[in-house]
Design a protein around this motif. Structure first.
Motif, PDB file in Angstrom:
ATOM      1  N   TRP A  58      22.266  51.960  31.153  1.00 42.46           N
ATOM      2  CA  TRP A  58      22.376  52.822  32.339  1.00 42.46           C
ATOM      3  C   TRP A  58      21.913  52.063  33.583  1.00 42.46           C
ATOM      4  O   TRP A  58      20.829  51.474  33.573  1.00 42.46           O
ATOM      5  CB  TRP A  58      21.524  54.079  32.102  1.00 42.46           C
ATOM      6  CG  TRP A  58      21.230  54.934  33.274  1.00 42.46           C
ATOM      7  CD1 TRP A  58      20.015  55.144  33.835  1.00 42.46           C
ATOM      8  CD2 TRP A  58      22.150  55.753  34.012  1.00 42.46           C
ATOM      9  NE1 TRP A  58      20.109  56.025  34.870  1.00 42.46           N
ATOM     10  CE2 TRP A  58      21.410  56.418  35.011  1.00 42.46           C
ATOM     11  CE3 TRP A  58      23.527  55.979  33.933  1.00 42.46           C
ATOM     12  CZ2 TRP A  58      21.994  57.300  35.915  1.00 42.46           C
ATOM     13  CZ3 TRP A  58      24.115  56.850  34.836  1.00 42.46           C
ATOM     14  CH2 TRP A  58      23.363  57.503  35.805  1.00 42.46           C
ATOM     15  N   ILE A  59      22.733  52.005  34.592  1.00 43.92           N
ATOM     16  CA  ILE A  59      22.510  51.319  35.872  1.00 43.92           C
ATOM     17  C   ILE A  59      22.518  49.787  35.717  1.00 43.92           C
ATOM     18  O   ILE A  59      23.220  49.107  36.448  1.00 43.92           O
ATOM     19  CB  ILE A  59      21.187  51.753  36.559  1.00 43.92           C
ATOM     20  CG1 ILE A  59      21.306  53.236  36.981  1.00 43.92           C
ATOM     21  CG2 ILE A  59      20.881  50.884  37.786  1.00 43.92           C
ATOM     22  CD1 ILE A  59      20.083  53.776  37.699  1.00 43.92           C
ATOM     23  N   ASN A  62      25.971  48.104  35.056  1.00 40.69           N
ATOM     24  CA  ASN A  62      27.094  48.512  35.904  1.00 40.69           C
ATOM     25  C   ASN A  62      27.157  47.578  37.104  1.00 40.69           C
ATOM     26  O   ASN A  62      26.675  47.901  38.194  1.00 40.69           O
ATOM     27  CB  ASN A  62      26.889  49.966  36.343  1.00 40.69           C
ATOM     28  CG  ASN A  62      28.036  50.459  37.198  1.00 40.69           C
ATOM     29  OD1 ASN A  62      29.147  49.923  37.161  1.00 40.69           O
ATOM     30  ND2 ASN A  62      27.775  51.493  37.982  1.00 40.69           N
ATOM     31  N   ARG A 182      16.550  68.225  29.271  1.00 35.09           N
ATOM     32  CA  ARG A 182      17.514  69.302  29.496  1.00 35.09           C
ATOM     33  C   ARG A 182      17.973  69.965  28.189  1.00 35.09           C
ATOM     34  O   ARG A 182      18.163  69.283  27.194  1.00 35.09           O
ATOM     35  CB  ARG A 182      18.757  68.771  30.211  1.00 35.09           C
ATOM     36  CG  ARG A 182      18.492  68.318  31.606  1.00 35.09           C
ATOM     37  CD  ARG A 182      19.787  67.905  32.281  1.00 35.09           C
ATOM     38  NE  ARG A 182      19.455  67.136  33.459  1.00 35.09           N
ATOM     39  CZ  ARG A 182      19.557  65.817  33.536  1.00 35.09           C
ATOM     40  NH1 ARG A 182      19.997  65.134  32.529  1.00 35.09           N
ATOM     41  NH2 ARG A 182      19.215  65.197  34.642  1.00 35.09           N
TER      42      ARG A 182
ATOM     43  N   SER B   8      18.621  70.501  37.362  1.00 39.98           N
ATOM     44  CA  SER B   8      17.628  69.641  36.720  1.00 39.98           C
ATOM     45  C   SER B   8      17.916  68.164  36.989  1.00 39.98           C
ATOM     46  O   SER B   8      17.096  67.307  36.690  1.00 39.98           O
ATOM     47  CB  SER B   8      17.591  69.902  35.210  1.00 39.98           C
ATOM     48  OG  SER B   8      18.779  69.436  34.603  1.00 39.98           O
ATOM     49  N   TYR B   9      19.093  67.850  37.538  1.00 40.92           N
ATOM     50  CA  TYR B   9      19.399  66.455  37.877  1.00 40.92           C
ATOM     51  C   TYR B   9      18.786  66.136  39.229  1.00 40.92           C
ATOM     52  O   TYR B   9      18.701  66.993  40.111  1.00 40.92           O
ATOM     53  CB  TYR B   9      20.912  66.235  37.962  1.00 40.92           C
ATOM     54  CG  TYR B   9      21.594  66.144  36.628  1.00 40.92           C
ATOM     55  CD1 TYR B   9      21.834  64.924  36.026  1.00 40.92           C
ATOM     56  CD2 TYR B   9      22.011  67.292  35.972  1.00 40.92           C
ATOM     57  CE1 TYR B   9      22.461  64.838  34.801  1.00 40.92           C
ATOM     58  CE2 TYR B   9      22.645  67.221  34.733  1.00 40.92           C
ATOM     59  CZ  TYR B   9      22.870  65.995  34.165  1.00 40.92           C
ATOM     60  OH  TYR B   9      23.496  65.911  32.954  1.00 40.92           O
ATOM     61  N   SER B  10      18.374  64.912  39.394  1.00 40.20           N
ATOM     62  CA  SER B  10      17.896  64.481  40.702  1.00 40.20           C
ATOM     63  C   SER B  10      18.983  63.637  41.343  1.00 40.20           C
ATOM     64  O   SER B  10      19.928  63.204  40.675  1.00 40.20           O
ATOM     65  CB  SER B  10      16.605  63.665  40.555  1.00 40.20           C
ATOM     66  OG  SER B  10      16.907  62.430  39.935  1.00 40.20           O
ATOM     67  N   GLN B  12      18.836  60.715  42.176  1.00 42.95           N
ATOM     68  CA  GLN B  12      18.819  59.396  41.545  1.00 42.95           C
ATOM     69  C   GLN B  12      19.770  59.315  40.351  1.00 42.95           C
ATOM     70  O   GLN B  12      20.323  58.256  40.061  1.00 42.95           O
ATOM     71  CB  GLN B  12      17.402  59.083  41.078  1.00 42.95           C
ATOM     72  CG  GLN B  12      17.172  57.631  40.790  1.00 42.95           C
ATOM     73  CD  GLN B  12      15.726  57.252  40.980  1.00 42.95           C
ATOM     74  OE1 GLN B  12      14.862  58.122  41.016  1.00 42.95           O
ATOM     75  NE2 GLN B  12      15.459  55.974  41.100  1.00 42.95           N
ATOM     76  N   ASP B  13      19.974  60.447  39.673  1.00 41.07           N
ATOM     77  CA  ASP B  13      20.816  60.446  38.477  1.00 41.07           C
ATOM     78  C   ASP B  13      22.279  60.173  38.809  1.00 41.07           C
ATOM     79  O   ASP B  13      23.065  59.859  37.927  1.00 41.07           O
ATOM     80  CB  ASP B  13      20.698  61.782  37.734  1.00 41.07           C
ATOM     81  CG  ASP B  13      19.281  62.023  37.265  1.00 41.07           C
ATOM     82  OD1 ASP B  13      18.627  61.045  36.876  1.00 41.07           O
ATOM     83  OD2 ASP B  13      18.825  63.173  37.328  1.00 41.07           O
ATOM     84  N   VAL B  15      23.314  57.994  41.180  1.00 39.17           N
ATOM     85  CA  VAL B  15      23.504  56.618  41.675  1.00 39.17           C
ATOM     86  C   VAL B  15      23.380  55.692  40.476  1.00 39.17           C
ATOM     87  O   VAL B  15      22.299  55.444  39.971  1.00 39.17           O
ATOM     88  CB  VAL B  15      22.472  56.278  42.773  1.00 39.17           C
ATOM     89  CG1 VAL B  15      22.650  54.848  43.244  1.00 39.17           C
ATOM     90  CG2 VAL B  15      22.622  57.233  43.937  1.00 39.17           C
ATOM     91  N   MET B  16      24.527  55.199  40.016  1.00 33.33           N
ATOM     92  CA  MET B  16      24.590  54.494  38.728  1.00 33.33           C
ATOM     93  C   MET B  16      24.475  52.976  38.855  1.00 33.33           C
ATOM     94  O   MET B  16      24.882  52.253  37.968  1.00 33.33           O
ATOM     95  CB  MET B  16      25.915  54.813  38.036  1.00 33.33           C
ATOM     96  CG  MET B  16      26.156  56.272  37.787  1.00 33.33           C
ATOM     97  SD  MET B  16      27.698  56.506  36.905  1.00 33.33           S
ATOM     98  CE  MET B  16      28.866  55.876  38.098  1.00 33.33           C
ATOM     99  N   PHE B  17      23.969  52.512  39.975  1.00 34.10           N
ATOM    100  CA  PHE B  17      23.898  51.063  40.188  1.00 34.10           C
ATOM    101  C   PHE B  17      22.603  50.769  40.938  1.00 34.10           C
ATOM    102  O   PHE B  17      21.994  51.669  41.529  1.00 34.10           O
ATOM    103  CB  PHE B  17      25.109  50.573  40.997  1.00 34.10           C
ATOM    104  CG  PHE B  17      25.347  51.392  42.232  1.00 34.10           C
ATOM    105  CD1 PHE B  17      26.104  52.537  42.170  1.00 34.10           C
ATOM    106  CD2 PHE B  17      24.783  51.030  43.434  1.00 34.10           C
ATOM    107  CE1 PHE B  17      26.283  53.326  43.301  1.00 34.10           C
ATOM    108  CE2 PHE B  17      24.965  51.805  44.565  1.00 34.10           C
ATOM    109  CZ  PHE B  17      25.717  52.966  44.494  1.00 34.10           C
TER     110      PHE B  17
END
Lengths: 311, 225
Positions: A58-59, A62, A182, B8-10, B12-13, B15-17
């Motif tokens: 993850w991240i 990518n 979650r 519940s997502y922020s 930041q979740d 932005v995948m890079f």
């Protein structure tokens, strides 16, 4: 599959032997017990063990078509394999990470060294096989070791297909994932009634809710547990890295904060594997340090949690 | 997923890079385009020169260069380089192309006025944008090759494009605004998550320049049209 595993084990051990000659400090024995062997965990209900430290993507993986960064991530993956890692986890959600893994595996000619885990991430519950096939092409693999329903998205339909795929030998293990705490109630209900091989969830020294229900349930049901976000997305380092390790860390087989966080996780008896992600070779070396040496016992785990809370 | 799940997502979740990968996009596109950046620099300097020359053709040519800048930065940077690591960026890329199309349509159908602009009040912020903002990516990355040039980098292009509001007439300018606002909010959120604080200046400047564009636009009574 036994022959395949033996070859993998041979490669791991060969890599470790070579590494031990070059990096004796990595295997420094802090506990007075032999520590050259990686910490392996048996997959519940299967005659197979996997290293307790894997790698998330993850991240970090990518990086698009950036050749310089693809080469750098290839070095990270090489370090991971050289230090005994096999479990690599991805998802079609992670942008170009799957393509980068595929390119790195090609460069390293390492398709037979990997325990490949990815996810099904589509709301179309009839797309399970197609999505798995697309991911397989991107990773350069004929099939995955583990396919998981990503964050329970369309889980009913996907899980039915995954069960058929497992029965047909199209995948070896199946599972479901969640993160950030979650949908734990629904997650537990699925664990109670579905024949899962693995669950993936968030667990770290600060996020410990899963200790109450999901981890005991996994033990009870014989389900392997893969732990994501072991560093809470890096925030554990930002919060604690400037602090000293406790004086007794060495007794628990810990020599840096990465090992502190990871050994806390993999010393839980329900946990099969933790999958930290990194884009740096140095950090990968630190992470893989947690695959060796002593593990904290129950008392030491409690002291670890108390220490972090006290900072 | 339920609404509670989404909450519940922020930020930041999504932005995948990482910042390194993002800043490398500027370096890569500059390396791949070299030496054609010179044309982008000429266009950036040429637009205000053309805007203040007498005659409608010069103004149309200036707006035409702005059209090319929207399309080039949208298709080149956002679709071609940024889109593969961040799918919303590809959508924005196509929106940049559409913005260029909108501006071209406005130019063809009377949406660009020929009224006088205050040259000093327009040129000063324009030059600050096209000469100053490109260096923010350099400051953030520490690499001069990361220069975020007008017509190549979407942030600098959008900031300069915000000033063009000054030459667009009534209804067209309202169609021109949403992308400027949405892009500014999107990029500001992204830079916030990436903790690239220098780059936050660009979306903030874009929103301020939208206001400046309105302020610089001649009042109907003063229009030469």
């Amino acid at each position: 599959m036994a022959g395949w595993f033996s070859r993998r084990q041979f490669l791991i051990n060969a890599g470790l032997a070579g590494l031990a000659l070059k990096s004796p400090s990595l295997f420094a024995n802090t506990s007075g017990t032999p520590s050259l062997s990686p910490i392996m965990r048996q997959i519940p209900g299967a005659n197979e063990s996997i290293p307790a430290i894997g790698m998330g993507t993850w991240i970090t993986f990518n990086v698009g078509g950036d050749e310089q960064l693809v080469a750098q991530r290839t070095r990270v993956l090489k370090t991971f394999f050289d230090l005994g890692g096999t479990v690599v986890d991805g998802s079609p959600m992670y942008g170009t990470a799957a393509d980068v893994i595929g390119e790195a595996l090609d460069s390293l000619d390492a398709h037979d060294r990997i325990f490949a885990a990815t996810k099904i991430w589509t709301g179309d519950e009839s797309e399970t096989r197609q999505e798995a096939a697309r991911s397989g092409r991107r990773w350069g693999l004929d099939q995955f070791d583990l396919l998981q329903v990503h964050n329970l998205l369309g889980w009913q339909g996907h899980l039915e297909t995954l069960k058929q795929m497992k029965a047909n030998g199209e995948v070896r293990y199946i599972g479901i994932t969640t993160s950030h705490g979650r949908r734990h109630r629904e997650f537990a209900q699925i664990m109670e009634r579905e024949p899962l091989d693995f669950v993936q969830l968030t667990y770290n020294v600060l996020d410990r809710e899963v200790e109450n229900r999901l981890l005991p349930l996994a033990q009870e049901r014989g389900i392997g547990v893969i732990v994501n976000r072991p560093f809470q997305g890096g925030s554990l380092f930002r919060r604690f890295q400037s602090e000293p390790l406790p004086g007794w860390a060495g007794e628990a087989g810990i020599s840096n904060w990465a090992e502190f966080f990871l050994k806390f996780i993999i010393s839980h008896p329900a946990v099969t594997c933790a999958i930290p992600a990194t884009s740096k070779v140095e950090h990968m070396k630190e992470n893989m340090g947690a695959l060796y040496g002593a593990l904290p016992d129950a008392d030491q785990r409690q002291r670890m949690a108390d220490y972090v809370r006290s900072l | 997923m339920s609404g509670a799940d989404w909450l519940s997502y922020s930020l930041q979740d999504f932005v995948m890079f990482g910042p390194q990968v993002f800043l490398r996009l500027f370096v890569r596109i500059n390396q791949d385009l070299w030496p054609w950046q010179v044309l982008a620099v000429v266009a950036a300097i040429g637009i205000p020169v053309l805007l203040f020359r007498q005659g409608r053709n010069a103004r149309c040519f200036a707006v035409g260069l702005m059209v090319v800048a929207w399309v080039a930065s949208g298709y080149g940077f956002l679709v071609g380089y940024f889109g593969p690591i961040n799918w919303p960026a590809a959508w924005f890329g196509w929106a940049f192309v559409a913005q260029g199309g909108l501006l071209a349509t406005a130019m063809l159908f009377g949406g660009v006025h020929g009224g006088a602009l205050s040259s000093g009040r327009f040129v000063a912020p324009w030059l600050i944008v096209v000469c100053g903002l490109p260096w923010l990516a350099v400051a953030e990355s520490g690499q001069w090759q990361a220069l975020a040039l007008f017509g190549i980098a979407p942030g600098t292009t959008a900031a300069a494009g915000a000033l063009i509001v000054a030459v667009i007439t009534g209804p067209w300018r309202w169609l021109y605004l949403p992308l400027l606002v949405l892009w500014s909010l999107f990029s500001a959120a992204m830079f916030w998550v990436l903790q690239t604080s220098w780059l936050l200046v660009t979306p903030v400047a874009t929103l301020l320049l939208v206001g400046a564009g309105f302020w610089l636009s001649p009042r109907p009574a003063r229009s030469l049209d």
